[in-house]
Design an enzyme around this catalytic site. Structure first.
Site, PDB file in Angstrom:
ATOM      1  N   CYS A 108       0.683  -1.009  -0.065  1.00 11.36           N
ATOM      2  CA  CYS A 108      -0.012   0.273   0.119  1.00 11.36           C
ATOM      3  C   CYS A 108       0.860   1.162   0.095  1.00 11.36           C
ATOM      4  CB  CYS A 108      -0.725   0.007   1.291  1.00 11.36           C
ATOM      5  SG  CYS A 108      -1.776  -1.580   1.509  1.00 11.36           S
ATOM      6  N   ARG A 135       1.369   1.720  -6.175  1.00  5.05           N
ATOM      7  CA  ARG A 135       1.519   0.670  -5.199  1.00  5.05           C
ATOM      8  C   ARG A 135       0.471  -0.019  -4.787  1.00  5.05           C
ATOM      9  NH1 ARG A 135       6.313   1.332  -2.011  1.00  5.05           N
ATOM     10  NH2 ARG A 135       5.198   0.407  -0.386  1.00  5.05           N
ATOM     11  N   TRP A 182      -3.495  -1.785  -1.351  1.00  6.71           N
ATOM     12  CA  TRP A 182      -3.612  -3.025  -2.020  1.00  6.71           C
ATOM     13  C   TRP A 182      -3.948  -4.072  -1.219  1.00  6.71           C
ATOM     14  CZ3 TRP A 182      -2.886  -4.616  -7.060  1.00  6.71           C
ATOM     15  CH2 TRP A 182      -2.700  -5.932  -7.442  1.00  6.71           C
ATOM     16  N   ASN A 190       0.940   0.176   5.903  1.00  5.36           N
ATOM     17  CA  ASN A 190       1.606  -0.455   4.850  1.00  5.36           C
ATOM     18  C   ASN A 190       2.306  -1.654   5.406  1.00  5.36           C
ATOM     19  OD1 ASN A 190       2.409  -1.500   2.535  1.00  5.36           O
ATOM     20  ND2 ASN A 190       4.204  -0.085   2.468  1.00  5.36           N
ATOM     21  N   GLY A 191       1.901  -2.795   5.175  1.00  5.11           N
ATOM     22  CA  GLY A 191       2.379  -4.017   5.475  1.00  5.11           C
ATOM     23  C   GLY A 191       1.567  -5.079   6.063  1.00  5.11           C
ATOM     24  N   GLU A 237       6.006 -19.429 -22.885  1.00  2.00           N
ATOM     25  CA  GLU A 237       6.218 -18.109 -22.321  1.00  2.00           C
ATOM     26  C   GLU A 237       7.211 -17.420 -22.832  1.00  2.00           C
ATOM     27  OE1 GLU A 237       4.253 -16.410 -20.454  1.00  2.00           O
ATOM     28  OE2 GLU A 237       5.650 -14.929 -19.701  1.00  2.00           O
ATOM     29  N   LYS A 265       6.647 -13.617 -24.321  1.00  2.96           N
ATOM     30  CA  LYS A 265       7.539 -12.309 -23.696  1.00  2.96           C
ATOM     31  C   LYS A 265       8.116 -11.489 -24.904  1.00  2.96           C
ATOM     32  CE  LYS A 265       6.012 -11.372 -20.708  1.00  2.96           C
ATOM     33  NZ  LYS A 265       4.746 -12.546 -20.175  1.00  2.96           N
ATOM     34  N   GLU A 283       5.656 -10.001 -27.503  1.00  2.00           N
ATOM     35  CA  GLU A 283       4.744  -8.965 -27.323  1.00  2.00           C
ATOM     36  C   GLU A 283       5.709  -7.402 -26.800  1.00  2.00           C
ATOM     37  OE1 GLU A 283       2.492  -9.295 -23.501  1.00  2.00           O
ATOM     38  OE2 GLU A 283       3.940 -10.503 -22.575  1.00  2.00           O
ATOM     39  N   HIS A 338       7.907 -31.800 -38.228  1.00  2.00           N
ATOM     40  CA  HIS A 338       6.648 -32.262 -38.842  1.00  2.00           C
ATOM     41  C   HIS A 338       6.288 -30.901 -39.631  1.00  2.00           C
ATOM     42  CE1 HIS A 338       6.498 -36.030 -36.820  1.00  2.00           C
ATOM     43  NE2 HIS A 338       6.760 -35.454 -35.778  1.00  2.00           N
ATOM     44  N   LYS A 344      -3.260  -3.933 -20.240  1.00  2.00           N
ATOM     45  CA  LYS A 344      -2.873  -4.909 -19.250  1.00  2.00           C
ATOM     46  C   LYS A 344      -3.808  -5.872 -19.002  1.00  2.00           C
ATOM     47  CE  LYS A 344      -0.329  -6.491 -15.926  1.00  2.00           C
ATOM     48  NZ  LYS A 344       0.619  -7.492 -16.231  1.00  2.00           N
TER      49      LYS A 344
HETATM   50  C1  AGP Z   1       1.128 -11.416 -20.650  1.00  2.00           C
HETATM   51  O1  AGP Z   1       2.529 -10.907 -20.748  1.00  2.00           O
HETATM   52  C2  AGP Z   1       0.128 -10.534 -21.232  1.00  2.00           C
HETATM   53  N1  AGP Z   1      -0.008  -9.294 -20.574  1.00  2.00           N
HETATM   54  C3  AGP Z   1      -1.400 -11.289 -21.388  1.00  2.00           C
HETATM   55  O2  AGP Z   1      -0.971 -12.402 -22.189  1.00  2.00           O
HETATM   56  C4  AGP Z   1      -1.839 -11.744 -20.068  1.00  2.00           C
HETATM   57  O3  AGP Z   1      -0.982 -12.544 -19.431  1.00  2.00           O
HETATM   58  C5  AGP Z   1      -3.183 -12.446 -20.471  1.00  2.00           C
HETATM   59  O4  AGP Z   1      -4.014 -11.192 -21.036  1.00  2.00           O
HETATM   60  C6  AGP Z   1      -3.936 -12.950 -19.468  1.00  2.00           C
HETATM   61  O5  AGP Z   1      -4.095 -11.957 -18.314  1.00  2.00           O
HETATM   62  P1  AGP Z   1      -4.980 -11.912 -16.802  1.00  2.00           P
HETATM   63  O6  AGP Z   1      -3.589 -12.984 -16.234  1.00  2.00           O
HETATM   64  O7  AGP Z   1      -4.933 -10.655 -15.999  1.00  2.00           O
HETATM   65  O8  AGP Z   1      -6.059 -12.967 -16.900  1.00  2.00           O
END
Ligand code: AGP
Length: 602
Positions: free
Chosen positions: A2, A27, A75, A99-100, A474, A478, A481, A497, A597
């Site tokens: 927080c 935060r 948070w 906070n904590g 993954e 990374k 994107e 294949h 996000k």
């Molecule tokens: C991952 O780096 C991306 N930001 C995206 O794939 C993300 O993981 C996906 O949209 C799922 O989001 P969520 O975990 O909030 O459901």
């Protein structure tokens, strides 16, 4: 985590508190509040939601009129985001922001209830203010010192005592807290960004130090009320840099937060050395479905491998946008696990609702408290990675897979597939990973060097087998994107294949080969792509012998002596490779093009 702030001076406290909190919203941002001395009393205004919601409330009810107060942006850790759980918490005589995490709050709460005290909220913070009130007999410092002796855990506190108007008492133990010094004004804050708009000069409180901010000046004491002579520091960076705590990007900061995030997430799920999910028993389900999107889905793939390997329970992993429309064969004997950092992803929420409609039990593994998926799931496990600001998920992924491991250990134990000793050993090994990751992050240069070989790449492959394949998924996401380089992940055995037709001279192939049982086969696949001109970056365990004709670059991970948990370490070079490549390409690392996000629409 927080954010807490405080101001004591001659100007409008409410305005300064709100402006300061705005600099700490990174935060935590699920509720906010302020407490200000007004007409000799402490007036508290607080609400669930973002700071903007508090501002809207203040514009309706009128902001407190005073020159001294404290503020908080939350948070949630104990108790969902709600008006009553938001800070400041108070008694008739005292108000605090915190906070904590207070680890022994339950025991103290029971004691206080026996003393006849009642509680309004579910928070650990309310226990602190009630303890202060319990000990308060007119001397704030005495009440504070006696209370501090009772508390275990981490905290930074801002406290107002009604009998001492226009004075703030602040304490730090573990959680950061600074005391800002301005012209006829003093401040407290969890972090420098909150005060930079007013002053760059501040004292850094050390553990168990008590600051007293009054209209007559600011003093700092130790627990024996001995006045301390502190060094006045001056911030040498701007506000934006400060919010990243000196890191160039939130993504790098969050990569570095992973050791703490893992520790904070797994510790509450371990009791007496064994997994304990607050009594939740998942062993009665015949089949598990793991459903998620993006990185969360890839965490689910790791979950499938480790749960099936250890617990011998069938696990289906689905991309949520497919699960919700493919008429999945889900029923009352099944457990559907939804993994989501934000808890707001539309396809994952829809999949949760479908699973419930089909009669399955649903478990949500969520990072944001009180989010939609968290509220609607039958069972709920929170990860504690803290706010993840960068669009590219890093610390959320690693805490998600750490929960997958604990789930696999518990299911294997209750299904008699491993002994209690074996389970304890697995848990111990998982608990060693934060420190190992910490050390890995001290040597980022090797990865930074390799990333320079990718800057002009147009297309590349990530390959691996078994858990290494799960990590290649993954790693590829990374990179693509945030670097905008076309990247695909393939099971190494799949290249023959079809995909191998894409290999051209100098095309990079990131080969993940940390699984001893599959190492030789992966090396064979690597030789196949090298024979066609590929440039190979191999990720393998330290001390692995790699011939010069196998790889152009080698990235090592420490050897855990048990390959099952390698993903906890393998993901670090993959995250850094993506990060540095994106930085070298001059991209907006934290806010890559076309992405959000949280994907709250289909
Ligand atoms: C991952 O780096 C991306 N930001 C995206 O794939 C993300 O993981 C996906 O949209 C799922 O989001 P969520 O975990 O909030 O459901």
């Amino acid at each position: 985590m927080c954010g807490i702030v405080g101001f004591s001076g001659k100007n409008n406290a409410s305005e300064i508190l709100i402006n300061s909190l705005k600099k700490l919203e990174y935060r935590g941002y699920d509720s906010a509040g302020i407490a200000v001395f007004e007409g000799g009393n402490i007036r508290i205004e607080k609400s669930k939601g973002r700071l903007a919601d508090l501002e809207a409330k203040l514009s309706t009810v009128g902001e407190p009129n005073g020159t001294c107060g404290i503020g908080h942006t939350r948070w949630a850790t104990h108790g969902e985001p709600s008006d009553v759980n938001s800070h400041p918490h108070s008694t008739a005589r005292i108000a605090i922001v915190h906070n904590g995490i207070i680890e022994n709050y339950k025991v103290l709460k029971e004691f206080l209830i026996e003393q006849g005290r009642s509680f309004q909220s579910e928070t650990d913070t309310e226990v602190i203010v009630q303890m202060l009130d319990h000990y308060y007999t007119g001397n704030p410092i005495s009440a504070i010192v006696q209370t501090l002796r009772e508390l275990t855990g981490s905290f930074a506190l801002g406290i107002l005592f009604a009998d001492f108007p226009d004075t703030i008492f602040a304490i730090r133990r573990e959680s950061p807290l600074i005391v800002g010094v301005g012209e006829n004004a003093s401040y407290i804050a969890s972090d420098v960004p909150a005060i930079l708009q007013y002053t760059k000069d501040y004292y850094l409180l050390e553990h168990n130090e008590i600051a007293v901010l009054s209209p007559y000046g600011t003093s700092i004491y130790d627990m024996h009320y001995k006045k301390l002579d502190k060094e006045l520091k001056t911030a040498d960076f701007d506000m934006e840099a400060a919010e990243k705590q000196g890191f160039a990007h939130f993504m790098l900061k969050e990569i570095h937060e992973q050791p703490t995030a893992v520790k904070t997430t797994i510790t509450p799920c371990i009791e007496n050395g064994l997994p304990n999910f607050e009594g939740m028993d998942f062993s009665k389900y015949k089949k598990l479905f793991i459903v998620a999107c993006g990185t969360a889905y890839y965490a689910g793939v790791v979950g499938k491998y480790v749960i099936e390997k250890l617990a011998k329970i069938p696990v289906d992993v689905d991309i949520a946008s497919e699960f919700r429309y493919r008429e999945p064969l889900v029923g009352a004997d099944d457990l559907v696990i939804i993994i989501s950092q934000s808890g707001e992803t539309a396809d994952s929420l829809a999949s949760l609702r479908l699973a419930k409609k089909l009669g399955a039990c649903t478990l949500a593994i969520i990072n944001v408290k009180g989010s939609s998926i968290a509220r609607e799931a039958d069972l709920l496990l929170y990860t504690h990675a803290g706010p993840e600001i960068a669009v590219a998920s890093t610390k959320a992924y690693i805490v998600q897979i750490s929960v997958m491991y604990l789930l696999a250990f518990q299911l294997a134990l209750v299904n008699d597939k491993i002994t209690e000793n074996e389970c304890t050993e697995y848990v111990k090994l998982l608990q060693t990973t934060p420190e190992i990751i910490e050390k890995m992050l001290e040597n980022k240069e090797a990865v930074q060097y390799v990333s320079s070989s990718l800057v002009n790449t147009e297309s590349l492959f990530y390959i691996g087998r078994g858990l290494d394949y799960a990590l290649s998924l993954e790693g590829s996401l990374k990179l693509k994107e945030i670097s905008y380089i076309h990247s695909e992940s393939y099971g190494a055995g799949e290249l023959k294949h079809g995909p191998i037709s894409l290999i051209t001279r100098d095309m990079p192939v990131v080969a993940i080969a940390t699984q001893t049982m599959l190492f030789d086969k992966t090396i064979s696949n690597i030789k196949e792509v090298r024979a066609r001109g590929a440039k190979v970056i191999i990720v393998c365990k330290e001390k692995t012998e790699i011939d010069a004709d196998v790889a152009d670059y080698v990235l090592y991970i420490p050897d855990l002596q048990n390959d099952l948990l390698n993903p906890m370490l393998t993901v670090i070079p993959l995250q850094l490779l993506a990060y540095y490549t994106s930085v070298l390409k001059g991209n907006d690392v934290d806010q890559p093009r076309n992405l959000a996000k949280s994907v709250t629409v289909e």
